[in-house]
Design a protein around this motif. Structure first.
Motif: not given
Lengths: 338, 322
Positions: B11-24
């Motif tokens: 699992r790879l998430y991008y933690h942005t101010s809008k929430g975690a982007v669940k890229a994988l």
């Protein structure tokens, strides 16, 4: 279908780049880059004509010449019975209204600060069409409907960044349709678009073409979409057309060794093809247009070339029947592609 | 054959101010030695992210989440420190040919100097030896040794791509990730590069992960195909299972139908309406449900698991659950 809309005769564009200071001091001679070197074809009314080639083949330069974005070195362009090769500014503008272009990159071809409304209004303002603003907006809405961006009112206030790649290319198409053109030049309109939407855009362009009776010049390197999209194809190599004819005919029975090689290089989704190393009939890369080989310009890479191919004058396009033209002197001896 | 690489619950998430982007999200697959695994899907489906995750270099704010495992040659590289990764994994075991890498060569340095830089970073070597090694590898990719003294602008696209491939190989990695290695090239050059890659694979006993959006090309190169959608695996199967008969996942079916074929004239091509979903709030249930043409009730409520329908063929679709 038999009426000629656009005719190009022996069109040439030679670029002569300036020498750098170092080159001048070294006594260098100016090079001539023959980007387009004697291209002739005609496009019928209501036809989709494909111009195929690798990068460096001169297909985009040909498109630019037809759009009159650059001036040809020699040759003529006839549109709707009128010679438009060298025209004054007013005539050129009138011509550009009739012949519009769709660009490759839908991300770069729109001003990011313009709303879609402004993007689509601009051509009307430039060409002073459709009277007052209310009528112009009316036309904008109609164009959006034509490319199936519905409801059109919703798109008017959006900015380009709010649209997907497919929606942008639809907007770009709407922008060209708004001037009621007769012909569209589309330079790789789908190469930057995701594969899932690619078919959708091509389908939309085809529908628009059918509904409005348009003529297309479709410039691409992709033979597979060309077969799906076009009626006739011309294959370019180093600034010249080497083969031209109906799309199905060219792809099923290619005559010129270059076309055969292009077709052999296209991968196909078939099971079990893995690890079969394709025997590519040609090697090397396209030579520089500044240094075009003598004789047949393909002889340096051609597997069937003889000495005569290098020494004889360049073969002209010959008719092989069924509207299938090719420029190969040895075509009778060349084996058919499998 | 042994598994060279095993990816478990990645699992790879991008933690942005809008929430975690669940890229994988929960991606698991394995790769045998000498195998080519193809990753296909639209843009934004997590193909490149998978490649980058295997090198453990997601760009911030991306993070590989706890519980993910990337096992190469028996070692899990997720808990390793950056220093260890750089010393033992990156380019030593796994290397990558990035998308558009041929345009990332520095215009102001010669090819040789750029290649030396990589070598100096990893190996203590006399300059003479290093130059010899570079020449050897340029030979392997079909380039003359003089290329070392050339600048990138003097080379064609195909030659630059060969340089990038040579650079990915000379530390003798076991696995090479190829991210769209031929996308910007013409068809004939593309075929030449593909043939080269197949030869190199045999010569150096490599395994490939081949990332592309071109399903036709994938059929030519890959032993197994992994179709990704919205950060998840939609379908995974052998070349024959995906291309031989009708694939099982509706997404794969549509992708294949949308690919124009050279030798088959069709009147209309299929397309997939809409765009891939927002990965901060993916649709509940199956992530493909807003674009799917054969949904049922369950698709909107429960996420389909990736199940094995026949040996080696996994699908995440409720239609395939018996």
């Amino acid at each position: 279908m038999s009426e000629v809309l656009l005719e190009v005769k022996n069109l040439k564009k030679h670029f002569v780049p300036h020498l750098t200071l170092a080159q001048t001091l070294a006594g260098g001679k100016k090079r001539v880059i023959k980007a387009v070197d004697g291209v002739s074809f005609s496009i019928m009314k209501g036809e989709i004509f494909g111009l195929i080639g690798e990068s460096g083949s001169g297909k985009t330069t040909t498109g630019k010449l037809i759009m009159k974005l650059i001036e040809p070195t020699s040759g003529t362009i006839t549109f709707d019975g009128e010679d438009v090769t060298f025209t004054n500014k007013a005539k050129t503008q009138e011509y550009r209204r009739k012949v519009q272009m769709i660009f490759q990159d839908p991300y770069a071809s729109m001003n990011p600060r313009f709303k879609i409304r402004d993007v689509l209004l601009e051509p009307l303002i430039i060409h002073k069409m459709h009277g007052n603003r209310a009528e112009q907006i009316e036309r904008v809405l109609k164009a959006l409907t034509e490319v199936k961006l519905t409801p059109p009112e919703e798109f008017l206030v959006r900015y380009p960044h709010m649209l997907s790649g497919g929606q942008r290319q639809r907007t770009a198409t709407a922008r060209t349709l708004i001037l009621n053109p007769k012909m569209l030049v589309a330079d790789e309109p789908v190469s930057m678009i995701d594969l899932s939407t690619r078919a959708e855009i091509l389908h939309m362009m085809k529908e628009v073409q059918r509904d409005l009776g348009l003529t297309y010049l479709y410039i691409t390197h992709d033979l597979s979409t060309a077969r799906y999209f076009t009626d006739r194809i011309a294959v370019m190599y180093l600034g010249r057309i080497v083969e031209m004819g109906p799309a199905d005919e060219i792809i099923d029975n290619p005559i010129h060794p270059y076309t055969q090689a292009l077709i052999a290089a296209v991968p196909e989704p078939q099971a079990g093809k893995v690890d079969i190393i394709k025997k590519l009939p040609i090697s090397g890369e396209i030579p520089s247009p500044a240094n075009i080989p003598s004789g047949c310009r393909f002889h340096t890479r051609c597997p069937y070339a003889t000495e005569a191919c290098a020494n004889n004058p360049e073969p002209e396009l010959m008719d092989a029947g069924n509207g299938h033209f090719h420029a190969c002197a040895r075509w009778k001896e060349i084996p058919k592609a499998q | 054959m042994e598994n060279l690489l095993e990816v478990k619950n990645l699992r790879l998430y991008y933690h942005t101010s809008k929430g975690a982007v669940k890229a994988l999200d929960d991606v698991s697959f394995s790769l045998k030695e000498g195998e080519t695994l193809g990753l296909v899907g639209e843009s934004g489906c997590g193909k490149t992210t998978t490649g980058v995750a295997l090198l453990k270099m997601p760009s911030p704010p991306g993070r590989i989440e706890k519980g993910s495992q990337i096992i190469i040659d028996g070692t899990d590289i997720v808990p390793l420190s950056d220093k260890e990764i750089r010393k033992n994994i990156r380019w030593e075991k796994i290397s990558m040919v990035f998308q558009g890498a041929m345009n990332c060569l520095t215009p102001v340095y010669t090819i040789g100097r750029q290649m030396l830089e990589t070598l100096n970073e990893h190996r203590m070597m006399e300059e003479k030896q290093a130059v010899e090694l570079i020449k050897e590898y340029l030979g392997h990719v079909g380039l003359p040794p003089e290329v070392m003294n050339r600048y990138p602008h003097e080379l064609s696209g195909g030659m630059k791509q060969r340089v990038v491939i040579a650079s990915a190989l000379f530390l003798k990695p076991r696995l090479v990730i190829l991210d769209e290695p031929t996308t910007a090239l013409d068809v004939i050059v593309q075929a030449q590069i593909i043939n080269l890659l197949k030869e190199l694979k045999k010569t150096f006993n490599l395994s490939f992960i081949f990332i592309t959006h071109d399903l036709a090309l994938e059929a030519e190169v890959s032993d197994r195909i992994c179709v990704m959608y919205a950060g998840k695996i939609a379908e995974l199967g052998t070349n024959a299972q995906i291309y031989g008969k009708e694939p099982l996942h509706p997404y794969t079916q549509k992708l294949l139908q949308a690919t124009p074929l050279l030798h088959k004239k069709v009147d209309t091509l299929a397309f997939i309406p809409g765009t891939p979903p927002d990965l901060i709030n993916p649709p509940t249930g199956c992530r493909f449900n807003p674009r799917c043409h054969c949904t049922m009730e369950k698709c909107f409520t429960e996420e389909p698991p990736l199940i094995e329908v026949e040996p080696g063929h996994q699908v995440a679709c409720w239609r395939c659950v018996k």
